[in-house]
Design a protein around this motif. Structure first.
Motif, PDB file in Angstrom:
ATOM      1  N   UNK A  10      11.194  33.271  20.371  1.00  0.00           N
ATOM      2  CA  UNK A  10      12.384  32.963  20.123  1.00  0.00           C
ATOM      3  C   UNK A  10      12.919  31.782  21.079  1.00  0.00           C
ATOM      4  N   UNK A  11      12.099  31.920  22.451  1.00  0.00           N
ATOM      5  CA  UNK A  11      12.403  30.837  23.446  1.00  0.00           C
ATOM      6  C   UNK A  11      11.763  29.404  23.275  1.00  0.00           C
ATOM      7  N   UNK A  12      10.704  29.626  22.261  1.00  0.00           N
ATOM      8  CA  UNK A  12       9.895  28.316  22.229  1.00  0.00           C
ATOM      9  C   UNK A  12      10.695  27.224  21.406  1.00  0.00           C
ATOM     10  N   UNK A  13      10.745  26.067  21.832  1.00  0.00           N
ATOM     11  CA  UNK A  13      11.325  24.881  21.033  1.00  0.00           C
ATOM     12  C   UNK A  13      10.177  23.733  21.107  1.00  0.00           C
ATOM     13  N   UNK A  14       9.609  23.556  20.118  1.00  0.00           N
ATOM     14  CA  UNK A  14       8.585  22.650  20.038  1.00  0.00           C
ATOM     15  C   UNK A  14       8.822  21.344  19.240  1.00  0.00           C
ATOM     16  N   UNK A  15       8.900  20.371  19.860  1.00  0.00           N
ATOM     17  CA  UNK A  15       9.452  19.166  19.018  1.00  0.00           C
ATOM     18  C   UNK A  15       8.429  17.845  19.348  1.00  0.00           C
ATOM     19  N   UNK A  16       8.634  16.732  18.437  1.00  0.00           N
ATOM     20  CA  UNK A  16       7.867  15.635  18.626  1.00  0.00           C
ATOM     21  C   UNK A  16       9.035  14.632  18.879  1.00  0.00           C
ATOM     22  N   UNK A  17       8.636  13.657  19.619  1.00  0.00           N
ATOM     23  CA  UNK A  17       9.669  12.444  19.732  1.00  0.00           C
ATOM     24  C   UNK A  17       8.909  11.175  18.916  1.00  0.00           C
ATOM     25  N   UNK A  18       9.802  10.606  17.933  1.00  0.00           N
ATOM     26  CA  UNK A  18       9.401   9.629  17.257  1.00  0.00           C
ATOM     27  C   UNK A  18      10.260   8.482  17.389  1.00  0.00           C
ATOM     28  N   UNK A  19       9.831   7.428  17.135  1.00  0.00           N
ATOM     29  CA  UNK A  19      10.179   6.056  17.453  1.00  0.00           C
ATOM     30  C   UNK A  19       9.460   5.000  17.149  1.00  0.00           C
ATOM     31  N   UNK A  20      10.168   3.547  17.069  1.00  0.00           N
ATOM     32  CA  UNK A  20       9.517   2.448  17.076  1.00  0.00           C
ATOM     33  C   UNK A  20       8.918   2.266  18.388  1.00  0.00           C
ATOM     34  N   UNK A  21       7.828   1.358  18.335  1.00  0.00           N
ATOM     35  CA  UNK A  21       7.271   0.876  19.746  1.00  0.00           C
ATOM     36  C   UNK A  21       8.493   0.342  20.467  1.00  0.00           C
TER      37      UNK A  21
END
Length: 525
Positions: A10-21
């Motif tokens: 429950x302590x895991x937070x797994x995320x991706x960062x997305x954006x335009x260059x």
């Protein structure tokens, strides 16, 4: 399942960062690492000769160009949470890598340039997140420069992406006049110039939404404007809903400046409160594997060659979906049914790593690979076979013939090509009759990176001859007749030895269909 393990998951937070260059994605990654205590000083993407380069841009070509072309995985501890940050390639030519990475995370952070708003690449990546229903947190960046009106940006976010937005804070000016943030959610103001305001970084709001006392920033009309805008948003805007955030229907919006680090900690504090812990993953049969199940399982979403050029190694990135990983454990690769002992494993801080002592659902670990793994492979412990749903694959559109410039370097040329195509960003074909190598890719930049890496990592100089755009279609081995090949539909085999036609254009494809109506032509995605 022990209580301790349940707490770990429950302590895991797994995320991706997305954006335009160029929206500031890598810069915000740096700041998140800084607040997580992983680095002491944030780097910038376009580092000067003596400057620091961004921690997540570890490949030489990324440092030269100032763009991210591979996904980096970084892990930090923050406020009792174990955060796995996946920094994805910003460049659209590498969107396939990003799409696969989005299958391995539980939420996404969307970084938007306040001067440019929603750009095409952001929209594409958002659609993938939306399709999966994963929570999206928005960071509107570059408030230290002049940008568009905040109300206009929020409206565009909702109209173009079709998601409800809830501003967690609101800028008081921007560029040279940027005073700070009117924090709606935390009921305070966050000040850009504490030295002018009694050395206060934060000041609380009273019940009327105002700061009490005599401070320099209150003399500005920008403060009054922020109060008015906030009142309007609270009355006419969307309601805050944790449930809507969790379902990917509402995005909390944060303003700030990644370059100066302003507003980043406020964002991070809210993110760890509302970002989801690991959830169940779908298998090919449609059933779900729960993260707290005892059986260890995971899938490989990325393979990266030469993260350490000195050792010419390959790392397979695994998203753990259930159970607990321990070094030396026995697993089965579902595709090949090969049984293996996982003794050489690693966790990441971009290019620096340490050996994994233990990892649980939500974590991303690296396995040293000698050619046993492919992207999309499921691995599991025990006897119960598991196969997670397939990862997206894209049919290439651009093609180049490739050959070694120096015949004496054939060995390193073949080794380099074999290892780099296993990363999945570029695809390899051999012509059926002559055995020539053809590379297929979604975008031109992939060829440039490929050529650069062959030279720099394998000392293999290559000659690339563009053969333009083609339409790739696969056929079953049983339907194969080599006489079907012509100048308009080149017959090849892919790296898995499957027959594939490269059609010159749609006309050639239609002509083939008319001539061979019983043959099924298949694309990848």
């Amino acid at each position: 399942m022990s209580n301790q393990l349940a707490a770990e998951v429950s302590s895991r937070k797994t995320f991706a960062i997305i954006s335009h260059p160029d929206a500031g994605k890598t810069t915000i990654t740096e700041q998140l690492l800084l607040y997580g205590g992983a680095i002491r000083q944030a780097g910038t993407v376009k580092g000067k000769k003596t400057g620091k380069f961004a921690k997540s841009d570890w490949m030489e070509i990324e440092k030269q160009r100032g763009i991210s072309v591979t996904s980096s995985v970084m892990q930090v501890e923050y406020d009792g949470n174990h955060i796995n940050i996946v920094d994805t390639p910003g460049h659209e030519d590498f969107s396939e890598d990003t799409y696969r990475t989005l299958m391995a995370v539980d939420s996404a952070v969307m970084v938007i340039d306040s001067a440019k708003g929603i750009e095409p690449q952001t929209k594409k990546l958002f659609e993938v997140c939306s399709m999966r229903g994963i929570p999206i947190f928005t960071f509107i960046n570059k408030l230290d420069r002049d940008g568009r009106e905040p109300l206009e940006l929020i409206a565009e976010l909702e109209e173009v992406l079709g998601i409800d937005a809830y501003p967690m804070n609101w800028p008081m000016g921007m560029g040279k006049t940027f005073l700070g943030l009117y924090d709606i959610y935390n009921k305070r103001v966050e000040l850009m110039h504490p030295e002018e305001n009694g050395d206060n970084d934060f000041l609380p709001l009273n019940e009327d939404g105002e700061v009490e006392g005599d401070y320099a920033f209150k003399q500005s009309t920008l403060y009054e404007q922020a109060i008015e805008d906030a009142q309007l948003l609270l009355e006419a805007g969307n309601d805050f809903s944790e449930e809507a955030i969790a379902n990917g229907k509402l995005t909390p919006v944060f303003f700030g400046s990644a370059l100066t680090g302003f507003g980043v900690q406020t964002f991070l504090d809210a993110f760890v409160d509302f970002a989801p812990s690991p959830s169940a993953k779908k298998t090919e049969s449609g059933e779900k594997v729960e993260p707290l199940e005892e059986q260890f399982s995971g899938f490989i979403f990325k393979i990266q060659a030469n993260m350490n050029p000195a050792h010419r190694d390959r790392i397979a990135f695994v998203r753990i979906c259930s159970g607990e990983f321990t070094p030396g454990m026995d697993i089965t690769v579902n595709r090949s049914q090969k049984k293996m002992k996982l003794s050489h494993t690693t966790q990441f801080m971009a290019d620096s790593r340490e050996t994994v002592k233990a990892a649980v659902a939500g974590d991303i670990i690296g396995l040293y690979d000698t050619g046993n793994f492919q992207i999309g492979d499921t691995i599991y412990s025990g006897k119960q076979a598991i196969q997670f749903e397939p990862l997206p694959q894209f049919t290439p559109e651009l093609f180049n013939k490739v050959a070694a410039k120096n015949v004496m370097k054939q060995k390193s040329f073949h080794k380099g090509i074999e290892q780099l195509v296993q990363e999945g960003a570029i695809q390899l074909y051999k012509t059926y009759h002559t055995g020539e190598y053809i590379l297929g890719a979604v975008g031109q930049l992939q060829f440039e990176v490929f050529q650069y890496r062959l030279m720099n990592e394998y000392n293999a100089e290559v000659v690339m001859t563009p053969i333009g755009s083609k339409i790739a279609r696969w056929i079953d081995e049983a339907d194969l007749d080599p006489n079907m090949s012509s100048s308009r539909n080149l017959l090849c085999r892919d790296r898995f030895d499957q027959p594939v036609f490269l059609f010159e254009n749609q006309f050639a494809l239609n002509w083939f269909k008319d001539k061979h109506p019983s043959i099924e032509l298949k694309s990848l995605f």
